[in-house]
Write a protein that holds these residues in place. Structure first.
Motif, PDB file in Angstrom:
ATOM      1  N   ARG A 292       6.704  10.713   5.630  1.00 39.77           N
ATOM      2  CA  ARG A 292       7.268  10.632   4.212  1.00 39.77           C
ATOM      3  C   ARG A 292       6.878  12.060   3.552  1.00 39.77           C
ATOM      4  O   ARG A 292       7.948  12.910   3.507  1.00 39.77           O
ATOM      5  CB  ARG A 292       7.730   9.572   3.662  1.00 39.77           C
TER       6      ARG A 292
ATOM      7  N   GLY B  31       1.229  -1.547   0.176  1.00 39.37           N
ATOM      8  CA  GLY B  31      -0.014   0.152   0.101  1.00 39.37           C
ATOM      9  C   GLY B  31       0.988   1.074   0.124  1.00 39.37           C
ATOM     10  O   GLY B  31       1.734   1.290   0.516  1.00 39.37           O
TER      11      GLY B  31
ATOM     12  N   SER C 123       9.084   0.036  -1.844  1.00 39.58           N
ATOM     13  CA  SER C 123      10.123   1.205  -2.079  1.00 39.58           C
ATOM     14  C   SER C 123      11.786   0.327  -1.935  1.00 39.58           C
ATOM     15  O   SER C 123      12.575   0.342  -2.340  1.00 39.58           O
ATOM     16  CB  SER C 123      10.406   2.241  -2.743  1.00 39.58           C
ATOM     17  N   THR C 124      11.787   0.158  -0.371  1.00 37.94           N
ATOM     18  CA  THR C 124      12.412  -0.641   0.417  1.00 37.94           C
ATOM     19  C   THR C 124      12.997  -1.989   0.108  1.00 37.94           C
ATOM     20  O   THR C 124      14.718  -1.815   0.078  1.00 37.94           O
ATOM     21  CB  THR C 124      12.225  -0.089   2.273  1.00 37.94           C
TER      22      THR C 124
ATOM     23  N   SER D 271       4.106   1.320   2.469  1.00 39.47           N
ATOM     24  CA  SER D 271       4.160   0.306   3.134  1.00 39.47           C
ATOM     25  C   SER D 271       5.380  -0.720   3.366  1.00 39.47           C
ATOM     26  O   SER D 271       6.087  -0.957   3.756  1.00 39.47           O
ATOM     27  CB  SER D 271       2.941  -1.206   3.074  1.00 39.47           C
ATOM     28  N   GLY D 272       6.329   0.232   2.565  1.00 42.92           N
ATOM     29  CA  GLY D 272       7.952  -0.353   2.945  1.00 42.92           C
ATOM     30  C   GLY D 272       7.870  -1.350   0.884  1.00 42.92           C
ATOM     31  O   GLY D 272       9.178  -1.590   0.942  1.00 42.92           O
TER      32      GLY D 272
ATOM     33  N   THR E 290      11.641  -3.288  12.862  1.00 39.55           N
ATOM     34  CA  THR E 290      12.706  -2.023  11.893  1.00 39.55           C
ATOM     35  C   THR E 290      13.390  -2.737  10.877  1.00 39.55           C
ATOM     36  O   THR E 290      13.051  -4.354   9.935  1.00 39.55           O
ATOM     37  CB  THR E 290      14.046  -2.923  13.146  1.00 39.55           C
ATOM     38  N   LEU E 291      14.042  -1.814   9.933  1.00 38.03           N
ATOM     39  CA  LEU E 291      14.513  -2.664   8.854  1.00 38.03           C
ATOM     40  C   LEU E 291      15.684  -3.832   8.494  1.00 38.03           C
ATOM     41  O   LEU E 291      15.140  -4.819   7.533  1.00 38.03           O
ATOM     42  CB  LEU E 291      15.129  -1.448   7.723  1.00 38.03           C
TER      43      LEU E 291
ATOM     44  N   ARG F 113       4.216   6.346   9.009  1.00 39.82           N
ATOM     45  CA  ARG F 113       5.033   6.739   7.923  1.00 39.82           C
ATOM     46  C   ARG F 113       5.074   7.863   7.290  1.00 39.82           C
ATOM     47  O   ARG F 113       5.726   8.200   6.369  1.00 39.82           O
ATOM     48  CB  ARG F 113       5.687   4.584   7.610  1.00 39.82           C
TER      49      ARG F 113
END
Ligand code: ATP
Length: 198
Positions: free
Chosen positions: A146, A9, A15-16, A12-13, A180-181, A142
């Motif tokens: 952002r 979504g 691109s990460t 939601s992450g 966490t990442l 987030r």
């Protein structure tokens, strides 16, 4: 060529995760980049936007006021639908051209990073669907931080998409990105192992 859809979504992450996959050497087709590129490549899209939505979304130099327009269409779902009817055919064509190009180059795996993969039925053309999932509160926080959005605008944008919990039903693999990442990276490393084995 194996086609992997990567979705999530807003905020939601995806691109990460997509960045980690790119670093690992996978070919990525990014639908968000394509959505911006088509505006430059096909000026008729913004011409149609001006006719449909009015010149108010363009500044005195004729530049498109993207953020204001974004807030507008996410506040009014019917307007968003009207915009999508204009732009989606261009995006879909461009995605197909890129996939064909990669297939000609004998690429073995391609990842299509598309926030609305499922809403736009593109998941049906994929061999696997990966969903990057977060809970609702984390997602709001987030997106707000952002994109410097007010809480209401962040919520409007999130609510304009299919809920992540429903997207789970369409996914073969779910990456949970609440933590966490480092925790997310562990899951992506496992995913990379899997992708290299198929
Ligand atoms: P969009 O489709 O809206 O572009 P996205 O799904 O690609 O969003 P990202 O841009 O990857 O999402 O992530 C959204 C924001 O959350 C970014 O600012 C990113 O740095 C941050 N973020 C992503 N994952 C984490 C995490 N595990 N912990 C903390 N912050 C994160």
């Amino acid at each position: 060529m194996i086609k992997i859809g990567l979705t999530g979504g807003i905020g939601s992450g995806k691109s990460t995760v997509s960045f980690i996959l790119k670093e690992a050497g996978f070919e990525i087709v990014d639908a968000d980049i394509i959505a911006k590129e088509v505006l430059v490549k096909y000026p008729e899209i913004l011409e149609k936007v001006k006719v449909e939505f009015g010149a108010g979304f363009f500044d005195w130099r004729g530049e498109f006021r993207r953020k204001e327009f974004g807030n507008h269409i996410f506040r009014f779902p019917k307007q968003r639908k009207k915009y999508e009817e204009i732009i989606l055919p261009y995006i879909k064509n461009e995605i197909n051209d890129k996939l064909e190009e990669l297939e000609k180059k004998k690429t073995s795996i391609v990842i299509l990073d598309a926030p609305t993969l499922i809403e736009n039925d593109l998941h049906k053309e994929m061999d696997y669907v990966i969903l990057v999932w977060v809970d609702n509160n984390t997602q709001i926080q987030r997106v707000r931080s952002r994109d410097s959005l007010m809480r209401e605008d962040a919520i409007n944008r999130i609510n304009s998409q299919m809920p992540l919990d429903i997207k789970k039903d369409f996914a073969n693999i779910v990456i949970e990105n609440n933590d966490t990442l480092a925790k997310t990276k562990e899951q992506v490393d496992l995913l990379i192992e899997f992708l290299r084995s198929i």
